[in-house]
Design a protein around this motif. Structure first.
Motif, PDB file in Angstrom:
ATOM      1  N   ALA A 188     102.109  66.881  44.380  1.00 59.12           N
ATOM      2  CA  ALA A 188     103.020  67.491  43.399  1.00 59.12           C
ATOM      3  C   ALA A 188     102.371  67.557  42.021  1.00 59.12           C
ATOM      4  N   LYS A 189     101.630  66.520  41.658  1.00 57.55           N
ATOM      5  CA  LYS A 189     100.933  66.550  40.368  1.00 57.55           C
ATOM      6  C   LYS A 189      99.905  67.675  40.337  1.00 57.55           C
ATOM      7  N   ALA A 190      99.208  67.888  41.457  1.00 61.00           N
ATOM      8  CA  ALA A 190      98.248  68.991  41.528  1.00 61.00           C
ATOM      9  C   ALA A 190      98.966  70.325  41.351  1.00 61.00           C
ATOM     10  N   GLY A 191     100.103  70.499  42.018  1.00 60.51           N
ATOM     11  CA  GLY A 191     100.877  71.725  41.868  1.00 60.51           C
ATOM     12  C   GLY A 191     101.353  71.942  40.447  1.00 60.51           C
ATOM     13  N   TYR A 192     101.740  70.851  39.795  1.00 60.59           N
ATOM     14  CA  TYR A 192     102.163  70.911  38.395  1.00 60.59           C
ATOM     15  C   TYR A 192     101.035  71.414  37.506  1.00 60.59           C
ATOM     16  N   VAL A 193      99.841  70.858  37.675  1.00 58.67           N
ATOM     17  CA  VAL A 193      98.698  71.272  36.861  1.00 58.67           C
ATOM     18  C   VAL A 193      98.348  72.727  37.129  1.00 58.67           C
ATOM     19  N   GLY A 252      89.021  72.227  44.199  1.00 52.39           N
ATOM     20  CA  GLY A 252      87.926  71.899  45.092  1.00 52.39           C
ATOM     21  C   GLY A 252      86.963  73.047  45.299  1.00 52.39           C
ATOM     22  N   GLN A 253      86.815  73.473  46.537  1.00 56.17           N
ATOM     23  CA  GLN A 253      85.832  74.476  46.917  1.00 56.17           C
ATOM     24  C   GLN A 253      86.073  75.833  46.278  1.00 56.17           C
ATOM     25  N   LEU A 254      87.334  76.197  46.059  1.00 54.88           N
ATOM     26  CA  LEU A 254      87.659  77.555  45.602  1.00 54.88           C
ATOM     27  C   LEU A 254      88.455  77.483  44.305  1.00 54.88           C
ATOM     28  N   ILE A 255      87.737  77.609  43.196  1.00 53.87           N
ATOM     29  CA  ILE A 255      88.331  77.600  41.858  1.00 53.87           C
ATOM     30  C   ILE A 255      87.828  78.837  41.123  1.00 53.87           C
ATOM     31  N   ALA A 256      88.705  79.793  40.919  1.00 52.83           N
ATOM     32  CA  ALA A 256      88.295  81.041  40.281  1.00 52.83           C
ATOM     33  C   ALA A 256      88.095  80.880  38.785  1.00 52.83           C
ATOM     34  N   ILE A 257      88.878  80.002  38.165  1.00 53.94           N
ATOM     35  CA  ILE A 257      88.789  79.823  36.714  1.00 53.94           C
ATOM     36  C   ILE A 257      88.388  78.383  36.419  1.00 53.94           C
ATOM     37  N   ALA A 258      87.196  78.218  35.878  1.00 50.81           N
ATOM     38  CA  ALA A 258      86.746  76.917  35.390  1.00 50.81           C
ATOM     39  C   ALA A 258      86.551  77.075  33.878  1.00 50.81           C
ATOM     40  N   ALA A 259      85.369  76.857  33.381  1.00 55.15           N
ATOM     41  CA  ALA A 259      85.050  77.136  31.971  1.00 55.15           C
ATOM     42  C   ALA A 259      86.093  76.556  31.015  1.00 55.15           C
ATOM     43  N   GLY A 260      86.549  75.337  31.317  1.00 57.98           N
ATOM     44  CA  GLY A 260      87.542  74.691  30.465  1.00 57.98           C
ATOM     45  C   GLY A 260      88.855  74.421  31.158  1.00 57.98           C
ATOM     46  N   ALA A 261      89.162  75.156  32.230  1.00 57.72           N
ATOM     47  CA  ALA A 261      90.358  74.855  33.019  1.00 57.72           C
ATOM     48  C   ALA A 261      90.115  73.577  33.826  1.00 57.72           C
ATOM     49  N   THR A 262      91.182  72.896  34.171  1.00 54.65           N
ATOM     50  CA  THR A 262      91.056  71.659  34.941  1.00 54.65           C
ATOM     51  C   THR A 262      90.538  71.964  36.336  1.00 54.65           C
ATOM     52  N   GLU A 263      89.473  71.273  36.720  1.00 57.43           N
ATOM     53  CA  GLU A 263      88.867  71.463  38.043  1.00 57.43           C
ATOM     54  C   GLU A 263      89.362  70.356  38.962  1.00 57.43           C
ATOM     55  N   ASP A 280      96.636  75.957  24.999  1.00 55.26           N
ATOM     56  CA  ASP A 280      95.960  74.659  24.894  1.00 55.26           C
ATOM     57  C   ASP A 280      96.381  73.657  25.973  1.00 55.26           C
ATOM     58  N   VAL A 281      97.314  74.024  26.844  1.00 61.70           N
ATOM     59  CA  VAL A 281      97.588  73.135  27.977  1.00 61.70           C
ATOM     60  C   VAL A 281      96.468  73.238  29.017  1.00 61.70           C
ATOM     61  N   VAL A 282      95.692  74.310  28.965  1.00 58.89           N
ATOM     62  CA  VAL A 282      94.610  74.502  29.939  1.00 58.89           C
ATOM     63  C   VAL A 282      93.507  73.478  29.674  1.00 58.89           C
ATOM     64  N   GLY A 283      93.254  72.636  30.658  1.00 59.67           N
ATOM     65  CA  GLY A 283      92.222  71.620  30.518  1.00 59.67           C
ATOM     66  C   GLY A 283      92.588  70.459  29.624  1.00 59.67           C
ATOM     67  N   CYS A 284      93.875  70.278  29.348  1.00 58.43           N
ATOM     68  CA  CYS A 284      94.300  69.226  28.432  1.00 58.43           C
ATOM     69  C   CYS A 284      94.047  67.838  29.031  1.00 58.43           C
ATOM     70  N   ALA A 285      94.128  66.813  28.187  1.00 57.05           N
ATOM     71  CA  ALA A 285      93.813  65.448  28.615  1.00 57.05           C
ATOM     72  C   ALA A 285      94.733  64.983  29.738  1.00 57.05           C
ATOM     73  N   GLU A 286      96.005  65.352  29.677  1.00 62.29           N
ATOM     74  CA  GLU A 286      96.939  64.965  30.731  1.00 62.29           C
ATOM     75  C   GLU A 286      96.495  65.511  32.081  1.00 62.29           C
ATOM     76  N   HIS A 287      96.083  66.753  32.124  1.00 61.50           N
ATOM     77  CA  HIS A 287      95.674  67.375  33.373  1.00 61.50           C
ATOM     78  C   HIS A 287      94.352  66.806  33.876  1.00 61.50           C
ATOM     79  N   GLN A 288      93.425  66.547  32.952  1.00 64.45           N
ATOM     80  CA  GLN A 288      92.147  65.953  33.359  1.00 64.45           C
ATOM     81  C   GLN A 288      92.364  64.569  33.957  1.00 64.45           C
ATOM     82  N   ALA A 289      93.310  63.827  33.403  1.00 68.27           N
ATOM     83  CA  ALA A 289      93.615  62.493  33.944  1.00 68.27           C
ATOM     84  C   ALA A 289      94.182  62.592  35.354  1.00 68.27           C
TER      85      ALA A 289
END
Length: 504
Positions: A95-100, A67-78, A316-325
């Motif tokens: 829990a899913k958010a914590g997993y990602v 949300g408001q405070l995301i230090a790493i974007a640029a391809g990481a899941t927001e 390659d898990v960073v920003g992967c389709a599973e996390h974006q979903a």
């Protein structure tokens, strides 16, 4: 806990790590982050220096709340933030958010996340917390926080519950002032402290302090520099045996006694890791205060470092389709319809012009990365209806910008306004009221805190989205056009509109 400038560690920092002078590093978006791959190179260099000196793995922390405070974007899941999770009332999604968060951070070599915020956001004028909180109900905050903590730590990233004993009922930002909590001990027990007790039950590894003075606990010192709060309350009464980490000690509320004095006071009060933030000459301060290292603090730090995983997930898990979903699922479940006059779902004819007015995100507090986000609500609506006019105005817009926006949407058959903290920005409120008065009463979507309707109570179709990220804008468009239902429930009370006490 040291910080530095650069996308790669300076040699003097690597030397200090190798020599065992530094056991923990804090990274910042604007000082250290370019891309996930670059972050992994940076963290690998730090850990290689530790190995070369025969040191245990280094603690490397960052603010990746969502949300408001995301230090790493640029391809990481927001991810949507905590208040969006609060609106879902779902421990499963927390829990899913914590997993990602855990999986992606560890893939980048970060093993300590300054999250989640367990502040109970009771004060609508609390700009520094706001949507970083799960809501205004202690039980909701505690349960969602515990679920996120456990899931993130299962992935090998240490969670940091913050800001102890609670930062939810303040209206002063400690970056610039000295907030004080005036409530009695009974109230603190039932509201502020309850989520932290739940986090301790969930075996949270670390707790971050608040630069807030609590009159009922220690009227003389902010919690960060109070032995009564840290040793007396947190250690002895609440039984917490993990790491105590200070919030950034360059903030006014902690550094007003002097930068070095502020660090020293925090260590003497019981802080294990003093997060120096943007204080200058940090290596010199480390040397100056080396003799103040307490054996109990050193042992806790070494135990935490010994527990860190040394094998990282693939990048390659960073920003992967599973996390974006997962991010989209959270956003879809969070959108809250507060009031509607029957206009939803929207069913415009092809000829109908929809004007979409949004506010340029800005960092309303230093604990904010919103200014790096482009609001895509107009694009999301355009994918569903081609005749769209997109209008963007600045936060606290001058009258000329409001006039230009009103003129640009004069011929629109439908107006959608995405507001950002409009309850604190008269220009946005004036725009919405002017539209209403001339017969173009807009659909309003609050893209930050949910309180904006207080500034224009005559609005009859009002939704809360709790963020400006792309997944949130997509979820709003889905709701507007009837593709999904607005299933979110207000996680905090709007004056005159009560939140609902439901946890799924």
């Amino acid at each position: 806990m040291l910080s530095f400038d650069g996308a790669y560690p300076p040699q003097e920092v690597l030397d200090a790590v190798q020599a065992g002078k530094i056991g923990a590093i804090c990274l910042f978006k604007h000082r250290n982050v370019e891309t996930p791959a670059q972050v992994r190179r940076l963290t690998e260099a730090l850990q290689q220096a530790a190995r070369a000196g025969g040191q245990p793995p280094l603690l490397i922390g960052i603010d990746q709340e969502g949300g408001q405070l995301i230090a790493i974007a640029a391809g990481a899941t927001e991810l949507p933030g905590n208040m969006a999770l609060g609106a879902t009332r779902s421990t499963e999604l927390a829990a899913k958010a914590g997993y990602v968060l855990g999986r992606e951070l560890l893939a980048m070599g970060i093993n300590l996340n300054f999250a989640p915020a367990l502040d109970v956001n009771i004060n609508p004028r609390n700009s520094v917390i706001g949507i970083r909180a799960f809501g205004d109900q202690p039980a909701l905050v505690g349960e969602l926080g515990a679920a996120l903590i456990q899931a993130m730590q299962e992935q090998g990233v240490l969670a940091v519950a913050k800001h102890f004993p609670g930062h939810g009922d303040t209206s002063i930002d400690p970056h610039f002032g000295a907030p004080v909590n005036h409530h009695n001990r009974q109230r603190l027990e039932t509201v502020e402290l309850a989520p932290f007790r739940r986090a301790i039950e969930a075996n949270v590894v670390a707790i971050m302090t608040a630069h807030v003075t609590f009159e009922a606990l220690d009227p003389e010192h902010p919690a960060t520099q109070s032995a009564l709060v840290l040793n007396g309350l947190l250690r002895q009464e609440m039984g917490f045996n993990g790491l105590i980490i200070s919030d950034a000690l360059d903030m006014y509320a902690a550094s007003r006694i002097g930068s070095v004095a502020g660090v020293r006071a925090a260590l003497e009060a019981g802080v294990d890791l003093a997060l120096m933030g943007h204080i200058e000459n940090q290596l010199a301060i480390v040397d100056e205060l080396a003799e103040q290292a307490r054996p109990d603090a050193v042992n806790r730090i070494l135990a935490a470092r010994a527990s860190l995983p040394t094998t990282l997930p693939p990048l390659d898990v960073v920003g992967c389709a599973e996390h974006q979903a997962i991010a989209q699922e959270i956003a879809d479940r969070s959108i809250t319809l507060v009031t509607d006059d029957g206009r939803l779902p929207l069913c415009p004819t092809p000829e109908t012009k929809i004007a979409v007015i949004t506010v340029q995100p800005t960092d309303l507090t230093p604990a904010d990365t919103s200014s790096s986000v482009t609001v895509t609500l107009g694009k999301a609506i355009r994918r569903r209806h081609s005749n769209v006019c997109e209008i963007n105005i600045p936060y606290q817009a001058p009258e000329t910008s409001i006039g230009d926006a009103l003129e640009a949407c004069r011929d629109a058959g439908l107006v959608v306004v995405g507001t950002i903290a409009a309850s604190e920005d008269e220009s946005q409120a004036a725009l919405v009221r002017a539209l209403h008065e001339r017969g173009q009463s807009p659909v309003v979507v609050a893209l930050r805190t949910p309180y904006d309707i207080v500034a224009f109570p005559m609005i009859e179709t009002y939704l809360c989205a709790y963020g400006v990220r792309t997944v949130t804008c997509e979820a709003v468009a889905k709701v507007l056009f009837g593709e999904i239902e607005a299933r979110g429930i207000l996680p905090c009370a709007i004056p005159g509109i009560e939140s609902q006490d439901i946890i799924a």
